[in-house]
Design a protein around this motif. Structure first.
Motif, mmCIF file in Angstrom:
data_model
loop_
_atom_site.group_PDB
_atom_site.id
_atom_site.type_symbol
_atom_site.label_atom_id
_atom_site.label_comp_id
_atom_site.label_asym_id
_atom_site.label_seq_id
_atom_site.Cartn_x
_atom_site.Cartn_y
_atom_site.Cartn_z
ATOM 1 N N PRO A 479 40.507 38.039 40.161
ATOM 2 C CA PRO A 479 39.105 38.499 40.139
ATOM 3 C C PRO A 479 38.527 38.747 41.520
ATOM 4 C CG PRO A 479 39.406 36.644 38.651
ATOM 5 C CD PRO A 479 40.655 36.754 39.471
ATOM 6 N N LEU A 482 39.710 42.095 42.683
ATOM 7 C CA LEU A 482 38.972 43.169 41.997
ATOM 8 C C LEU A 482 37.565 43.303 42.562
ATOM 9 C CD1 LEU A 482 38.897 45.266 39.726
ATOM 10 C CD2 LEU A 482 38.129 43.455 38.186
ATOM 11 N N ALA A 483 36.914 42.190 42.868
ATOM 12 C CA ALA A 483 35.570 42.253 43.454
ATOM 13 C C ALA A 483 35.609 42.893 44.840
ATOM 14 C CB ALA A 483 34.969 40.854 43.530
ATOM 15 N N LEU A 494 33.985 50.672 38.870
ATOM 16 C CA LEU A 494 34.137 49.263 39.227
ATOM 17 C C LEU A 494 32.847 48.640 39.765
ATOM 18 C CD1 LEU A 494 37.620 49.350 41.020
ATOM 19 C CD2 LEU A 494 37.120 48.824 38.622
ATOM 20 N N PHE A 497 31.644 45.084 38.885
ATOM 21 C CA PHE A 497 32.323 43.895 39.402
ATOM 22 C C PHE A 497 31.935 43.586 40.845
ATOM 23 C CE2 PHE A 497 35.344 46.011 36.424
ATOM 24 C CZ PHE A 497 35.183 45.107 35.381
ATOM 25 N N PRO A 505 32.759 35.819 41.531
ATOM 26 C CA PRO A 505 32.936 37.060 40.749
ATOM 27 C C PRO A 505 33.066 36.764 39.255
ATOM 28 C CG PRO A 505 35.010 36.448 41.775
ATOM 29 C CD PRO A 505 33.996 35.418 42.224
ATOM 30 N N ALA A 508 34.229 39.838 37.096
ATOM 31 C CA ALA A 508 35.644 40.123 37.318
ATOM 32 C C ALA A 508 36.524 39.053 36.683
ATOM 33 C CB ALA A 508 35.930 40.228 38.822
ATOM 34 N N THR A 512 39.384 39.779 33.910
ATOM 35 C CA THR A 512 40.759 39.321 34.098
ATOM 36 C C THR A 512 41.219 38.481 32.908
ATOM 37 O OG1 THR A 512 40.402 39.293 36.493
ATOM 38 C CG2 THR A 512 42.304 38.087 35.656
#
Length: 584
Positions: A479, A482-483, A494, A497, A505, A508, A512
């Motif tokens: 996560p 991704l953040a 995105l 996120f 996060p 995120a 996940t």
């Protein structure tokens, strides 16, 4: 110049001509700018120096000086001062090169506007002056605990415990050696490229994704980062299924549904069909799904409530892994024991010769050999099954923000972990190939627990703890990656996120966990691992190609301190990864 003092300059420099349309009065001796200089050392006293300055950029500033400037330069507004005040422990003034310095201190201060200091430097601008006591950071780790142990913990996973003996039985000893060497070569060459990237300047949080995105552009960094994120998210489901499968094998009565019973009338052994009936029980698919979803949800709650605790106790999960490995090796060398199955012969040259050649055949969905099975295994399929066992080389570089010396720790720790685990896998191929018959290797998925000394329960506990620890690491690290990708504002999809600095996060993490649950519902570890392999191969190919392009083009920003690399090695590593992903 003593103590960073600024010499009087009203006599040395000519008075600048006023611009058209605006008039400024000359700077007189009564006009003073108060410059407060504070030592960086804790507990030191500050010195206040009065000096007469002209509206020119400050010169001859020492790099460790701390400034608070109160200019009064507009005509008719003696009380209109731009003051930067505050406690010495919290204030900060960051300077960004000569042009920006002129703009911030020279132009905006002349208009009487309040100047807001940027919160973080732009790319390539590292000059910063901090007033007061330096910010206390968390404990920093060295090469062993910061890089080597996390990499070792991520590489030694569930594949070694419940699939490695089966792979040796299917591919034979010599092809298993080729398989381990090929996958180990991919990760070793990628580790060399990663070492070069990690030593190319200061490495901030975000690991290699940050450096690749800044060196080749955020688009390239996002492509590699998304592959790495998806690989870690799907790997979380692999760890969860491995823990649940081990638990159901250790405690069969915990199953909510009836176990799957496979009756095989004819089994292929060394290419010849043997008559007889073989009954093999495996956990129910529905049990794997139900328990897997429950475990994933519980792990998600733990991630929400105790991320700091996870990072602190993560190395402790390695202790059961190392202890279980010791028990496995002790059991191998003292086998067979009095209660061992007939297929376990102990270390024998005859058994090693019988298992030397490959024996690819069909199996059912549970991996049990069956001439009418729906899955046919070959070398390429085994690459997809085994490759997740050698991933985890980026675990150390992803913790770059908590390392004492990233330039030294990341290359040494990552390469040592890669070489250590590859040598252990090669040695284990020879041990397992000489330990048991091929039929035993193909039918007993938990042969490592069967031969372990003093009891299989030690291996069960080690497997469950190691897989749950690895699953927590995946649900914690993915996560945040991704953040970080979302904060770069490359993909608008995105934006949900994005998180501010220092925030958790949560969105995120939920995403996940959703990906992890979707893969857990599949309920078959053998079908999930090829997907993980594909994502990691694409990620490693991107790392190698990035290093290859930067080295071949001799980019001005490419000056790595790690000298044991060459563009040809990165190219070979990229070709290995691409060829493996194509043939799967």
């Amino acid at each position: 110049m003593e103590n960073g003092g600024i010499e009087e300059a009203d006599d040395a420099l000519p008075e600048p001509a006023p611009p058209n349309g605006r008039r400024y009065r000359p700077v007189g001796s009564s006009d003073r700018a108060v410059i407060q200089m504070t030592s960086m050392e804790p507990g030191s006293s500050s010195a206040t120096i009065d000096a007469v300055v002209t509206p020119q950029p400050p010169r001859n500033l020492k790099p460790d000086a701390n400034l608070t400037i109160d200019p009064s330069m507009r005509e008719g507004s003696p009380d209109d001062h731009v003051t930067s005040s505050g406690s010495q422990g919290d204030s900060k003034l960051e300077l960004f090169g000569f042009d920006s310095l002129v703009n911030i201190l020279g132009l905006k201060s002349m208009t009487g506007e309040q100047v807001q200091a940027p919160s973080s430097p732009r790319d390539g601008e590292d000059v910063a002056i901090t007033i007061g006591r330096p910010k206390q950071s968390g404990p920093k780790f060295g090469t062993m605990m910061g890089v080597f142990v996390p990499c070792l913990q991520n590489i030694l996973g569930i594949i070694y415990y419940i699939r490695f003996t089966w792979i040796v039985g299917m591919a034979g000893v010599w092809q298993s050696l080729v398989l381990v060497s090929f996958c180990g070569a991919c990760t070793f060459l990628t580790s060399i490229s990663l070492s070069a990237i990690a030593t190319n300047g200061a490495m901030k949080g975000g690991g290699p994704y940050y450096l690749i995105g800044r060196a080749l552009g955020p688009e390239v960094g996002v492509s590699i980062g998304l592959c790495f994120f998806l690989g870690n998210a799907v790997a979380g489901s692999m760890y969860v299924l491995g823990a649940v499968e081990t638990f159901l094998d250790a405690v069969p009565s915990a199953g909510l549904f009836q176990k799957s019973v496979t009756v095989v009338n004819n089994t292929l052994v060394n290419g010849t069909e043997t008559t007889g009936t073989s009954t093999i029980s495996t956990p129910s698919l529905h049990d794997l799904q139900v328990y897997g979803v429950i475990v994933t949800i519980l792990l998600c709650f733990i991630v929400f409530g105790g991320v700091k605790i996870i990072n602190k106790v993560a190395p402790a999960f390695l202790i059961p892994v190392l202890f279980s490995l010791l028990c496995i090796y002790l059991g191998v060398f003292i086998a067979p024991r009095h209660n061992a199955p007939r297929g376990i012969t102990g270390l024998s040259i005859t058994t090693l010769k019988d298992n030397w050649g490959e024996d690819y055949q069909r199996t059912n969905n549970a991996g049990v050999p069956d001439p009418s099975g729906s899955i046919y295994w070959d070398f390429n399929a085994l690459v997809g099954l085994f490759f997740p066992a050698v991933t985890g080389i980026m675990a150390g570089s992803n913790r770059s923000a908590s390392l004492k010396d990233t330039q030294r720790s990341i290359p040494i720790g990552t390469l040592y972990a890669t070489l250590t685990t590859t040598a252990m896998y090669l040695f284990s191929v020879l041990l397992f190939g000489a330990l048991a018959t091929r039929e035993e290797l193909l039918t007993d998925r938990l042969l490592t627990a069967t031969v372990a000394w003093p009891a299989p329960a030690v291996i069960y506990i080690g497997i469950i703890l190691s897989t749950l620890g690895a699953a927590l690491q995946s649900l914690t690290g993915a996560p945040r990656l991704l953040a970080a990708i979302a904060n770069d504002d490359i993909l608008p999809v995105l934006n949900y996120f994005k998180v501010s600095e220092g925030s958790e996060p949560h969105a995120a993490t939920l995403f996940t966990a959703f990906i992890c649950i979707c893969c857990v519902v599949i309920g078959n570890l053998d079908l999930i691992t090829p997907t993980i392999t594909m994502f990691f191969l694409l990620c490693y190919a991107g790392v190698n190609l990035s290093c290859f392009l930067l080295d071949l083009l001799d980019a001005p920003s490419w000056r790595p301190r790690w000298k044991f690399h060459h563009w040809s090695l990165s190219l070979v590593g990229a070709l290995f990864c691409v060829a493996s992903s194509i043939t799967m």
